[in-house]
Write a protein that holds these residues in place. Structure first.
Motif, PDB file in Angstrom:
ATOM      1  N   UNK A 228       0.814  -1.232   0.000  1.00  0.00           N
ATOM      2  CA  UNK A 228       0.000   0.000   0.000  1.00  0.00           C
ATOM      3  C   UNK A 228       0.838   1.270   0.000  1.00  0.00           C
ATOM      4  N   UNK A 229       1.963   1.252   0.695  1.00  0.00           N
ATOM      5  CA  UNK A 229       2.839   2.426   0.720  1.00  0.00           C
ATOM      6  C   UNK A 229       3.423   2.678  -0.666  1.00  0.00           C
ATOM      7  N   UNK A 230       3.936   1.613  -1.288  1.00  0.00           N
ATOM      8  CA  UNK A 230       4.509   1.737  -2.637  1.00  0.00           C
ATOM      9  C   UNK A 230       3.450   2.218  -3.626  1.00  0.00           C
ATOM     10  N   UNK A 231       2.283   1.587  -3.595  1.00  0.00           N
ATOM     11  CA  UNK A 231       1.220   1.962  -4.534  1.00  0.00           C
ATOM     12  C   UNK A 231       0.791   3.410  -4.341  1.00  0.00           C
ATOM     13  N   UNK A 232       0.712   3.830  -3.086  1.00  0.00           N
ATOM     14  CA  UNK A 232       0.333   5.209  -2.815  1.00  0.00           C
ATOM     15  C   UNK A 232       1.332   6.204  -3.370  1.00  0.00           C
ATOM     16  N   UNK A 233       2.619   5.889  -3.259  1.00  0.00           N
ATOM     17  CA  UNK A 233       3.656   6.790  -3.779  1.00  0.00           C
ATOM     18  C   UNK A 233       3.695   6.782  -5.299  1.00  0.00           C
ATOM     19  N   UNK A 234       3.404   5.646  -5.917  1.00  0.00           N
ATOM     20  CA  UNK A 234       3.344   5.603  -7.377  1.00  0.00           C
ATOM     21  C   UNK A 234       2.159   6.413  -7.898  1.00  0.00           C
ATOM     22  N   UNK A 235       1.033   6.353  -7.174  1.00  0.00           N
ATOM     23  CA  UNK A 235      -0.132   7.150  -7.562  1.00  0.00           C
ATOM     24  C   UNK A 235       0.118   8.641  -7.341  1.00  0.00           C
ATOM     25  N   UNK A 236       0.805   8.954  -6.267  1.00  0.00           N
ATOM     26  CA  UNK A 236       1.067  10.356  -5.919  1.00  0.00           C
ATOM     27  C   UNK A 236       2.540  10.511  -5.550  1.00  0.00           C
TER      28      UNK A 236
END
Length: 303
Positions: A133-141
């Motif tokens: 979730x942390x990685x995905x959140x940073x890729x999105x934003x």
């Protein structure tokens, strides 16, 4: 395929291809990069094919290539090499598209390269393996990334990726929703009574097709109880996966049905009609409803 190039759902209908035609396109794609230039070359090579068909095949084939080479890019040695090359590259010129160019050099989707380097960066600076979730959140934003240079590099990768990443996922979802709306509008124009996926879930169904017809119809002599909308091209691999994971379970629960591949499909895959699953590349206009059938019966009685 960059999904932002995808035309309106009504502008460029898909096409039904033979297995041989698909193979010809697939072989040509092996020599292309997944970028605007590659797409342009593909369309120049196959000018008679629908744009939406070529766009979808472009994306499907590149995703297959990424799955085949996934293990090679995700070894410990490869990840470390990519990270060190990133560090060296931004040290020389932080404004240059280092990650994007590295991804193209090693034939890896830019968003996947960004994920690898971001994970390595967070491991090194936080001394812990970051959660998905942390990685995905940073890729999105990317503004969440605690390093401005890396944030910019990741942003360049995600906005320029043709087949992967949060932007592509968002556009894919929007295109899928657009086709489902188109399908519902066509059913309403035909005055057909149906339940959509949201209504079915509200009734407690967990795994459903997009549409259940409350009164069955007939398409080309085949009775249809449900309709599934796929905003993509139906190639061999994806269709077999859908059959196993979705279509046969729908058939078991609801009876025979129709699958619409809006970007077209391989002609030979439409081989289960007698068993209860038919394929189309558009909404069928020559449907027979129960109302029409009853009207014909009544006319026959009057005679």
């Amino acid at each position: 395929m960059s999904w932002c190039w995808t035309p309106s759902v009504c502008a460029h209908p898909g096409m039904i291809l033979s297995r041989a035609q698909y193979g010809q396109i697939s072989r040509y794609l092996e020599r292309l990069r997944p970028n605007r230039q590659g797409l342009k070359l593909l369309m120049e090579q196959f000018p008679s094919q629908s744009q939406s068909t070529l766009l979808s095949i472009f994306s499907l084939e590149y995703q297959k290539r990424m799955k085949r080479t996934h293990a090679r890019h995700h070894t410990t040695e490869a990840c470390e090499t990519y990270y060190q090359r990133y560090l060296s590259g931004v040290m020389n010129n932080a404004a240059a598209p280092v990650l994007f160019e590295l991804a193209n050099e090693v034939d890896l989707a830019p968003s996947l390269m960004a994920r690898i380097v971001l994970e390595k960066f967070l491991q090194e600076h936080e001394q812990a393996i970051p959660s998905k979730p942390v990685i995905n959140g940073m890729l999105r934003d990317p503004s969440q990334i605690p390093d401005r240079v890396l944030a910019n590099q990741v942003y360049q990768c995600t906005v320029n990726d043709s087949c992967y990443g949060p932007l592509v996922d968002c556009i894919k979802h929007a295109i899928g929703q657009e086709h489902e709306i188109l399908l519902r509008e066509k059913l309403q124009r035909k005055r057909l009574s149906f339940l959509d996926e949201d209504q079915l879930r509200a009734k407690g169904y967990d795994k459903t097709p997009d549409i259940i017809l409350e009164v069955p119809i007939a398409v080309e002599g085949h009775v249809i109880h449900w309709i599934e909308s796929k905003a993509s091209f139906g190639d061999e691999y994806s269709h077999q996966c859908y059959l196993q994971d979705q279509f046969w379970s729908y058939w078991n629960r609801f009876g025979p049905g129709l699958v619409i591949y809006w970007c077209g499909f391989i002609e030979e895959l439409d081989c289960h009609r007698d068993r209860g699953i038919i394929l189309k590349d558009c909404f069928p206009e020559d449907i027979v409803t129960l109302h029409c059938t009853m009207a014909n019966i009544d006319l026959g009685k009057d005679r």
